[in-house]
Design a protein around this motif. Structure first.
Motif, PDB file in Angstrom:
ATOM      1  N   HIS A 164       0.830  -1.193   0.000  1.00 39.84           N
ATOM      2  CA  HIS A 164       0.000   0.000   0.000  1.00 39.84           C
ATOM      3  C   HIS A 164       0.870   1.250   0.000  1.00 39.84           C
ATOM      4  O   HIS A 164       1.996   1.231   0.499  1.00 39.84           O
ATOM      5  N   CYS A 165       0.336   2.335  -0.509  1.00 39.96           N
ATOM      6  CA  CYS A 165       1.041   3.620  -0.443  1.00 39.96           C
ATOM      7  C   CYS A 165       1.359   3.974   1.006  1.00 39.96           C
ATOM      8  O   CYS A 165       2.428   4.515   1.315  1.00 39.96           O
ATOM      9  N   SER A 166       0.438   3.667   1.917  1.00 33.60           N
ATOM     10  CA  SER A 166       0.620   4.016   3.324  1.00 33.60           C
ATOM     11  C   SER A 166       1.554   3.065   4.053  1.00 33.60           C
ATOM     12  O   SER A 166       1.737   3.194   5.261  1.00 33.60           O
ATOM     13  N   ASP A 167       2.169   2.114   3.344  1.00 32.19           N
ATOM     14  CA  ASP A 167       3.265   1.359   3.951  1.00 32.19           C
ATOM     15  C   ASP A 167       4.498   2.245   4.087  1.00 32.19           C
ATOM     16  O   ASP A 167       5.319   2.053   4.985  1.00 32.19           O
ATOM     17  N   CYS A 168       4.649   3.190   3.181  1.00 39.32           N
ATOM     18  CA  CYS A 168       5.818   4.070   3.194  1.00 39.32           C
ATOM     19  C   CYS A 168       5.498   5.486   3.658  1.00 39.32           C
ATOM     20  O   CYS A 168       6.373   6.168   4.192  1.00 39.32           O
ATOM     21  N   HIS A 169       4.275   5.935   3.454  1.00 36.30           N
ATOM     22  CA  HIS A 169       3.911   7.317   3.758  1.00 36.30           C
ATOM     23  C   HIS A 169       3.059   7.379   5.021  1.00 36.30           C
ATOM     24  O   HIS A 169       2.041   6.692   5.136  1.00 36.30           O
ATOM     25  N   GLY A 170       3.487   8.213   5.944  1.00 33.30           N
ATOM     26  CA  GLY A 170       2.798   8.372   7.218  1.00 33.30           C
ATOM     27  C   GLY A 170       3.743   8.941   8.243  1.00 33.30           C
ATOM     28  O   GLY A 170       4.888   9.293   7.938  1.00 33.30           O
ATOM     29  N   PRO A 171       3.315   9.041   9.493  1.00 35.10           N
ATOM     30  CA  PRO A 171       4.192   9.592  10.532  1.00 35.10           C
ATOM     31  C   PRO A 171       5.395   8.698  10.781  1.00 35.10           C
ATOM     32  O   PRO A 171       5.342   7.482  10.560  1.00 35.10           O
ATOM     33  N   ASP A 172       6.470   9.300  11.241  1.00 35.26           N
ATOM     34  CA  ASP A 172       7.728   8.608  11.508  1.00 35.26           C
ATOM     35  C   ASP A 172       7.485   7.394  12.400  1.00 35.26           C
ATOM     36  O   ASP A 172       6.778   7.479  13.406  1.00 35.26           O
ATOM     37  N   THR A 173       8.050   6.259  12.033  1.00 29.00           N
ATOM     38  CA  THR A 173       7.879   5.039  12.820  1.00 29.00           C
ATOM     39  C   THR A 173       9.189   4.663  13.499  1.00 29.00           C
ATOM     40  O   THR A 173      10.253   5.214  13.208  1.00 29.00           O
ATOM     41  N   ALA A 174       9.121   3.686  14.382  1.00 31.91           N
ATOM     42  CA  ALA A 174      10.317   3.201  15.056  1.00 31.91           C
ATOM     43  C   ALA A 174      11.254   2.560  14.037  1.00 31.91           C
ATOM     44  O   ALA A 174      10.857   2.206  12.924  1.00 31.91           O
ATOM     45  N   ASN A 175      12.511   2.414  14.421  1.00 31.56           N
ATOM     46  CA  ASN A 175      13.493   1.802  13.531  1.00 31.56           C
ATOM     47  C   ASN A 175      13.052   0.413  13.097  1.00 31.56           C
ATOM     48  O   ASN A 175      12.481  -0.351  13.872  1.00 31.56           O
ATOM     49  N   ASP A 176      13.322   0.102  11.839  1.00 29.06           N
ATOM     50  CA  ASP A 176      13.143  -1.244  11.300  1.00 29.06           C
ATOM     51  C   ASP A 176      11.694  -1.692  11.168  1.00 29.06           C
ATOM     52  O   ASP A 176      11.430  -2.880  11.034  1.00 29.06           O
TER      53      ASP A 176
END
Length: 834
Positions: free
Chosen positions: A630-642
């Motif tokens: 999905h597009c939202s796999d990469c786009h969104g608020p900053d996530t934890a490492n890894d």
């Protein structure tokens, strides 16, 4: 039988009042309501001495002669009103406006528009033109103006643009045009012989008219008036419920049932006319109506402002969570609190759709709910440094141009708004219309249809832990429950070249259960994104590096121009195209794309990768080549490492590209240094690069050269230690001491003309405004930087190889030999690259 309108109207109201003895808590007893203005009254406005109750409205002699005025004891206002209007209204218009209030609605407005003295009556005790003395009124004896802009008021003023439309004909024609109104002619017309007063009532519901429409003449059609919903004589016997004189329930008494049946004992009055369920696919299944999902209770202050019971839950408030029939001035579509005013409650302002959603979808301090553990906090995400242009101040047009019901694709003039379809010009399509680009909550979500399920077609009665998708191809690229029922577009391609624009787009709208990409309704997340991030939503002359596409920083909150050498948005429908003929490793070079529209077809074996040495991180390591994302796999608020999972888990930060701390609203960093190490100058965070949320950093860029992973880039090591290697990524990182992704890979990794997103400075073409030229790179300090696709780029490829067959001589300049190819070329241009 010829019966006057006034007598018929009173007769219908009397029958209705009698019917309340069989229904819940409503009773006809004006003496215990706020409409008792006598000295014994229950409200703030009461007479100082007058003890008659009926005299304030009725008289047997000297009544106002006006159609729809049953022995009316007051003069009627001669004001001209600003009437309700929206792009999706299908009622008859006069000069692009609804007609002026008529019939019995003028009776209500003789007090409630705030222009006439409430105590002024035609006749009292045989005396004409009497002014009864009242307490609690404004100067001139008028309705108090306090709160007249908030919607929490009795003074509607002469501006009815924020009030439910009245004096509109409600018949089969209107119902068929609208698409979400019940068909009056399919319901009971009761009582028999009563002319055109129509009861909007289910066939099985009995013989008493529930919501009477009002005739406009002997042969007139039924119209919606104030008295269609309100009976000025009734009250709710439950003292905790202010029923606002409604003829049916103000709140939902039980979870709504799928189907188009209105239950007068259980359902809110709104559903008596508005069929938002569309048979079995709409409101009753939505998360906002689901008592297993929307079970949060209101805070006492918010409930008090709205005249709600103190312990009311969201699902019980139903339509009134987001709408109010008499709402704040400036709001559109009767949205509750839907303006940009900063007061609490709001007191006017300009329309701001997001503020309606922010009532609940915000932090614990600002929410109207007592608990928000399971309610996504969208507002704080939109306040991050990079965000969608959700506020009007972020939008170039400086006015809220978003307007559903304006689409011309089969919806112009009929059923406008039913699927939230919006005109392309308002998205930014057409000369001069880029200024209209915007983002509003209802661009991406239909609040009447969203469900809390991983899949849009799941069983809404059994909600999942979240309404967003599960990543890693578990459900493919199928849209999630929060996108259920919104509209989007599917690109149609006539060519397979990376440079070919889609030949057309097919609108996806409505609700259905099929997950086929060819279904009439939206089934994929990218179909939603493409309506704005492709040439469906803007003109594209397909010229690079700049053309006539929107600029990055046209809107507030967006990534600044020049970031990653980019100035304009790219056409993602063009980039993500996944031609069937380019799948697999049958040749040396082929198109590449992240599997958003379709899978890549390149499984581990095609990449010379052993399953035990898989370089993808979970969950993307499970079905390489056949999975989608999905597009939202990469786009969104900053996530934890890894990881791409939002911080806080299912009830933490929301999925979706609402906002981020990173450029391009990415979940991690992405620039010319991504892939580096913490010892680099400047230092980079190897674990927060967006690539390494899914691709294992140790496999691709670890300077220690971890060979326990295969990477797909494998073959003969050449001068880097000799022999063969299953991971030439790690071998390069070990040799150079660092590895930056953009040296070899394109800067916009949606899709690319070469395999594996590899740049080739031997063949710089139309994507950089060139025609297949070779770019000279002669030293370690040199890179090629032309946006949008080249940022810190160095790689030259002489011969594209299949996985497992790369060698040093595959790389280097296409012109000349010697030091221009192989390891000798690498030593010259990569000894200490930037």
């Amino acid at each position: 039988m010829n019966v006057s309108l006034s007598v018929r109207f009173i007769f219908a109201c009397m029958l209705l009042s009698l019917s309340f003895t069989t229904r819940a808590a409503l009773e006809s007893n004006i003496s215990l309501t706020k409409h008792n203005l006598s000295v014994s009254g229950q409200g703030d406005i009461i007479a100082t001495s007058e003890d008659e109750i009926c005299v304030f409205c009725h008289t047997p002699h000297g009544a106002t002669t006006e159609p729809g005025a049953p022995l009316w004891n007051k003069a009627l206002s001669g004001q001209s009103y600003t009437t309700y209007m929206s792009s999706s209204i299908d009622a008859e218009l006069v000069g692009n406006q609804l007609a002026q209030p008529a019939g019995s609605s003028k009776l209500c407005l003789s007090c409630h528009d705030g222009t006439l003295a409430i105590g002024a009556v035609n006749v009292k005790a045989g005396q004409q033109n009497v002014l009864i003395d009242l307490a609690g009124i404004d100067p001139g004896g008028k309705m108090p103006a306090a709160g007249s802009l908030t919607g929490f008021t009795r003074n509607l003023s002469t501006d009815l643009s924020n009030d439910h439309p009245i004096s509109v004909t409600y018949d089969d024609t209107l119902s068929n045009k609208d698409g979400e109104l019940r068909v009056p002619d399919a319901q009971q017309r009761i009582p028999p012989g009563s002319g055109d007063d129509v009861a909007i009532r289910n066939h099985a519901a009995g013989v008493i008219p529930l919501l009477p429409l009002e005739s406009t003449g002997p042969n007139g059609k039924g119209q919606v008036q104030c008295a269609t919903c309100h009976d000025p004589h009734v009250r709710d016997t439950d003292a905790t419920i202010n029923n606002k004189f409604l003829r049916a329930n103000r709140f939902q008494n039980a979870a709504p049932v799928a189907g188009n049946i209105f239950n007068e004992n259980l359902d809110t009055i709104c559903l008596a006319c508005h069929d938002k369920d569309l048979g079995s696919a709409g409101w009753a299944q939505s998360a906002h109506a689901n008592n297993l999902v929307a079970n949060e209770q209101y805070k006492a202050l918010a409930a008090g402002e709205r005249d709600f019971p103190s312990d009311i839950s969201v699902w019980e408030a139903a339509c009134l969570n987001c709408h109010d029939t008499h709402t704040v001035s400036g709001a559109r579509r009767l949205a509750r609190e839907g303006t940009d005013d900063t007061n609490t409650p709001k007191q006017g302002g300009n329309s701001a759709i997001e503020e309606t959603c922010y009532q609940c979808h915000t932090n614990s301090a600002e929410t109207i709910l007592s608990s928000t553990t399971n309610v996504p906090n969208i507002k704080d995400i939109f306040n991050l440094v990079r965000h969608m242009p959700i506020t009007t101040s972020d939008q170039q047009a400086t006015t809220e141009v978003h307007d559903i019901g304006t689409g011309s694709d089969g919806f112009e003039g009929t059923k406008r708004g039913i699927n939230f379809v919006e005109d392309q010009n308002l998205l930014g399509k057409g000369a001069g219309n880029k200024i209209n680009r915007h983002a509003e909550c209802t661009d991406c979500h239909n609040p009447h249809r969203v469900i809390k399920n991983f899949l849009f077609n799941a069983n809404a009665a059994a909600p999942d832990s979240a309404g967003t998708h599960r990543p890693g191809g578990v459900n493919g690229n199928i849209a999630s429950g929060v996108l259920r029922g919104i509209w989007g577009v599917e690109p149609n391609y006539s060519g397979s070249s990376f440079f070919d624009l889609p030949s057309s787009y097919t609108i996806k709208q409505g609700v259905g259960s099929s997950t086929s990409v060819n279904a009439a309704h939206l089934t994929r997340e990218y179909q939603l994104c493409f309506k704005c991030h492709s040439d469906y939503g803007y003109d594209d002359n397909n010229v690079y590096p700049t053309g006539n596409r929107p600029n990055l920083d046209d809107s507030g909150g967006s990534t600044p121009q020049g970031t990653n050498k980019m100035d304009q948005y790219t056409n993602q429908a063009r980039e993500f195209q996944a031609p069937t003929g380019d799948k697999g490793e049958s040749g040396g070079n082929h198109r590449s794309w992240h599997p958003v529209v379709d899978d890549t077809g390149r499984a581990l074996g095609d990449r010379s990768i052993d399953a035990a040495d898989n370089p993808w991180r979970p969950p993307f390591d499970a079905a390489v080549g056949t999975q989608t994302m999905h597009c939202s796999d990469c786009h969104g608020p900053d996530t934890a490492n890894d990881t791409i999972d939002p911080n806080g888990g299912e009830d933490g930060e929301p999925w979706g590209p609402h906002g981020s701390q990173n450029d391009f609203i990415l979940k991690g960093t992405w620039d010319g240094l991504t892939g580096g190490n913490s010892s680099d100058v400047p230092a980079t965070d190897p674990n927060n690069g967006i690539c390494f949320k899914c691709h294992e950093f140790q496999a691709y860029a670890d300077r220690n050269g971890d060979n326990s992973y295969d990477s797909g880039f494998s073959g003969t090591s050449g001068g880097m230690g000799g022999g063969t290697s299953n991971n030439l990524h790690a071998r390069h990182a070990a040799r150079i001491g660092k590895m930056h992704c953009n040296w070899c890979h394109v800067a916009v990794p949606h899709g690319w003309k070469n395999k594996a997103f590899l740049v080739n400075l031997n063949d710089v073409g139309a994507e950089a405004g060139q025609a297949g030229i070779e770019v000279p790179i002669g030293s370690s300090a040199q890179t090629y930087d032309v946006g949008p696709y080249y940022n810190n780029a160095k790689l030259k490829i002489r011969t594209f190889r299949t996985s497992g067959n790369w060698s040093a001589n595959s790389c280097g300049s296409s012109s000349g030999g010697g030091f221009n190819t192989g390891t000798r070329w690498m030593r010259r241009v990569c000894s200490n690259p930037p």
